[in-house]
Motif scaffolding. Sequence first.
Motif, PDB file in Angstrom:
ATOM      1  N   TYR A 149      19.242  22.539  -9.746  1.00  0.00           N
ATOM      2  CA  TYR A 149      20.471  22.091  -9.100  1.00  0.00           C
ATOM      3  C   TYR A 149      20.486  22.239  -7.584  1.00  0.00           C
ATOM      4  N   PHE A 150      20.069  23.377  -7.089  1.00  0.00           N
ATOM      5  CA  PHE A 150      20.121  23.662  -5.658  1.00  0.00           C
ATOM      6  C   PHE A 150      18.759  24.185  -5.203  1.00  0.00           C
ATOM      7  N   PRO A 151      17.809  23.284  -4.970  1.00  0.00           N
ATOM      8  CA  PRO A 151      16.455  23.723  -4.614  1.00  0.00           C
ATOM      9  C   PRO A 151      16.443  24.569  -3.337  1.00  0.00           C
ATOM     10  N   LEU A 152      15.652  25.619  -3.387  1.00  0.00           N
ATOM     11  CA  LEU A 152      15.433  26.462  -2.211  1.00  0.00           C
ATOM     12  C   LEU A 152      14.167  25.957  -1.534  1.00  0.00           C
ATOM     13  N   LYS A 153      14.232  25.707  -0.233  1.00  0.00           N
ATOM     14  CA  LYS A 153      13.086  25.162   0.496  1.00  0.00           C
ATOM     15  C   LYS A 153      12.589  26.168   1.524  1.00  0.00           C
ATOM     16  N   HIS A 154      11.291  26.122   1.722  1.00  0.00           N
ATOM     17  CA  HIS A 154      10.663  27.001   2.716  1.00  0.00           C
ATOM     18  C   HIS A 154       9.520  26.242   3.375  1.00  0.00           C
ATOM     19  N   GLU A 155       9.317  26.511   4.642  1.00  0.00           N
ATOM     20  CA  GLU A 155       8.216  25.895   5.381  1.00  0.00           C
ATOM     21  C   GLU A 155       7.398  27.012   6.019  1.00  0.00           C
ATOM     22  N   GLN A 156       6.088  26.928   5.857  1.00  0.00           N
ATOM     23  CA  GLN A 156       5.236  27.945   6.460  1.00  0.00           C
ATOM     24  C   GLN A 156       3.895  27.356   6.867  1.00  0.00           C
ATOM     25  N   THR A 157       3.279  27.999   7.847  1.00  0.00           N
ATOM     26  CA  THR A 157       1.977  27.574   8.337  1.00  0.00           C
ATOM     27  C   THR A 157       0.917  28.488   7.740  1.00  0.00           C
ATOM     28  N   LEU A 158      -0.160  27.877   7.248  1.00  0.00           N
ATOM     29  CA  LEU A 158      -1.249  28.613   6.612  1.00  0.00           C
ATOM     30  C   LEU A 158      -2.566  28.261   7.292  1.00  0.00           C
ATOM     31  N   LEU A 159      -3.505  29.202   7.265  1.00  0.00           N
ATOM     32  CA  LEU A 159      -4.838  29.001   7.825  1.00  0.00           C
ATOM     33  C   LEU A 159      -5.882  29.177   6.734  1.00  0.00           C
ATOM     34  N   SER A 160      -6.974  28.399   6.841  1.00  0.00           N
ATOM     35  CA  SER A 160      -8.061  28.517   5.874  1.00  0.00           C
ATOM     36  C   SER A 160      -9.361  28.039   6.503  1.00  0.00           C
ATOM     37  N   ASP A 161     -10.457  28.719   6.151  1.00  0.00           N
ATOM     38  CA  ASP A 161     -11.772  28.312   6.653  1.00  0.00           C
ATOM     39  C   ASP A 161     -12.371  27.193   5.825  1.00  0.00           C
ATOM     40  N   ASP A 162     -12.068  27.182   4.525  1.00  0.00           N
ATOM     41  CA  ASP A 162     -12.685  26.201   3.627  1.00  0.00           C
ATOM     42  C   ASP A 162     -11.735  25.120   3.123  1.00  0.00           C
ATOM     43  N   GLY A 163     -10.501  25.078   3.608  1.00  0.00           N
ATOM     44  CA  GLY A 163      -9.555  24.046   3.190  1.00  0.00           C
ATOM     45  C   GLY A 163      -8.800  24.370   1.911  1.00  0.00           C
ATOM     46  N   LYS A 164      -9.079  25.531   1.294  1.00  0.00           N
ATOM     47  CA  LYS A 164      -8.360  25.959   0.097  1.00  0.00           C
ATOM     48  C   LYS A 164      -7.218  26.871   0.517  1.00  0.00           C
ATOM     49  N   TYR A 165      -6.026  26.539   0.067  1.00  0.00           N
ATOM     50  CA  TYR A 165      -4.837  27.333   0.380  1.00  0.00           C
ATOM     51  C   TYR A 165      -4.263  27.855  -0.933  1.00  0.00           C
ATOM     52  N   GLY A 166      -4.640  29.084  -1.283  1.00  0.00           N
ATOM     53  CA  GLY A 166      -4.213  29.692  -2.538  1.00  0.00           C
ATOM     54  C   GLY A 166      -2.721  29.947  -2.568  1.00  0.00           C
ATOM     55  N   PHE A 167      -2.107  29.733  -3.733  1.00  0.00           N
ATOM     56  CA  PHE A 167      -0.673  29.927  -3.869  1.00  0.00           C
ATOM     57  C   PHE A 167      -0.272  31.386  -3.651  1.00  0.00           C
ATOM     58  N   GLU A 168      -1.212  32.314  -3.802  1.00  0.00           N
ATOM     59  CA  GLU A 168      -0.896  33.722  -3.564  1.00  0.00           C
ATOM     60  C   GLU A 168      -0.638  33.991  -2.080  1.00  0.00           C
ATOM     61  N   LYS A 169      -1.084  33.078  -1.193  1.00  0.00           N
ATOM     62  CA  LYS A 169      -0.847  33.233   0.237  1.00  0.00           C
ATOM     63  C   LYS A 169       0.540  32.732   0.650  1.00  0.00           C
ATOM     64  N   PHE A 170       1.216  32.013  -0.258  1.00  0.00           N
ATOM     65  CA  PHE A 170       2.537  31.491   0.046  1.00  0.00           C
ATOM     66  C   PHE A 170       3.546  32.634   0.007  1.00  0.00           C
ATOM     67  N   THR A 171       4.549  32.558   0.853  1.00  0.00           N
ATOM     68  CA  THR A 171       5.589  33.584   0.897  1.00  0.00           C
ATOM     69  C   THR A 171       6.345  33.648  -0.423  1.00  0.00           C
ATOM     70  N   PHE A 172       6.643  32.493  -1.003  1.00  0.00           N
ATOM     71  CA  PHE A 172       7.368  32.393  -2.271  1.00  0.00           C
ATOM     72  C   PHE A 172       6.530  31.621  -3.274  1.00  0.00           C
ATOM     73  N   LYS A 173       6.895  31.709  -4.541  1.00  0.00           N
ATOM     74  CA  LYS A 173       6.189  30.993  -5.598  1.00  0.00           C
ATOM     75  C   LYS A 173       6.614  29.519  -5.568  1.00  0.00           C
ATOM     76  N   PRO A 174       5.705  28.628  -5.156  1.00  0.00           N
ATOM     77  CA  PRO A 174       6.088  27.218  -5.033  1.00  0.00           C
ATOM     78  C   PRO A 174       6.281  26.540  -6.392  1.00  0.00           C
ATOM     79  N   VAL A 175       7.270  25.657  -6.429  1.00  0.00           N
ATOM     80  CA  VAL A 175       7.535  24.857  -7.614  1.00  0.00           C
ATOM     81  C   VAL A 175       7.134  23.406  -7.355  1.00  0.00           C
ATOM     82  N   LYS A 176       7.387  22.962  -6.126  1.00  0.00           N
ATOM     83  CA  LYS A 176       7.093  21.582  -5.766  1.00  0.00           C
ATOM     84  C   LYS A 176       6.712  21.521  -4.285  1.00  0.00           C
ATOM     85  N   ILE A 177       5.563  20.920  -4.005  1.00  0.00           N
ATOM     86  CA  ILE A 177       5.129  20.729  -2.620  1.00  0.00           C
ATOM     87  C   ILE A 177       5.815  19.469  -2.102  1.00  0.00           C
TER      88      ILE A 177
END
Length: 186
Positions: free
Chosen positions: A55-83
């Motif tokens: 009903y009321f999606p919570l949105k967050h924006e964050q900048t991530l860094l990676s050497d190999d182009g893989k951005y693990g969900f464990e690095k996200f501040t919150f548990k993502p549901v939808k990119i």
Amino acid sequence: MTLKNIIIRVLKTLDRGDIAAMLEAGAEVGGEAAEKIELLTYCVNAVEDELARYYFPLKHEQTLLSDDGKYGFEKFTFKPVKILSVTAGGKNVKYTTFPQYIFCGESSITVCYEYTPPKRGLDELSAFDGTAVGESLIAAGAAAEYCLICGSVKLSETWEGRYRREIDSAREKYRVPAVIPPRRWV
């Protein structure tokens, strides 16, 4: 609004002012009262999860860094549901979603995503503090869940109806009106 405030409201509406008074006073709570508070904490967290997902999606924006182009969900501040978007240098970039990470050929990306709120304790702020979702809406949902778990089906249905009406009211109140462009070809 803290979970404690929401739970006190639920307890008062369910005629358990005795437990609500103990919580308000900050007294040591044990036995049956502690079990009810623990169950209500679970119910409030479940309602917040449902509200964020449907009903009321919570949105967050964050900048991530990676050497190999893989951005693990464990690095996200919150548990993502939808990119919602992935950008690099202010421009949208292509990405691929995998079960444990997203892959993008960039070394630095900004990800905007919807997330589910983490489980919270009594003294923590609600995930919806300061948003369209008010204390009464969450309390109605928690009361419905609590009554259902405790076997009071009729009372649960009553609270569920109120919960759904409050959702509709909040969605209507904060809905952006649709704009229909004029038909210039007529």
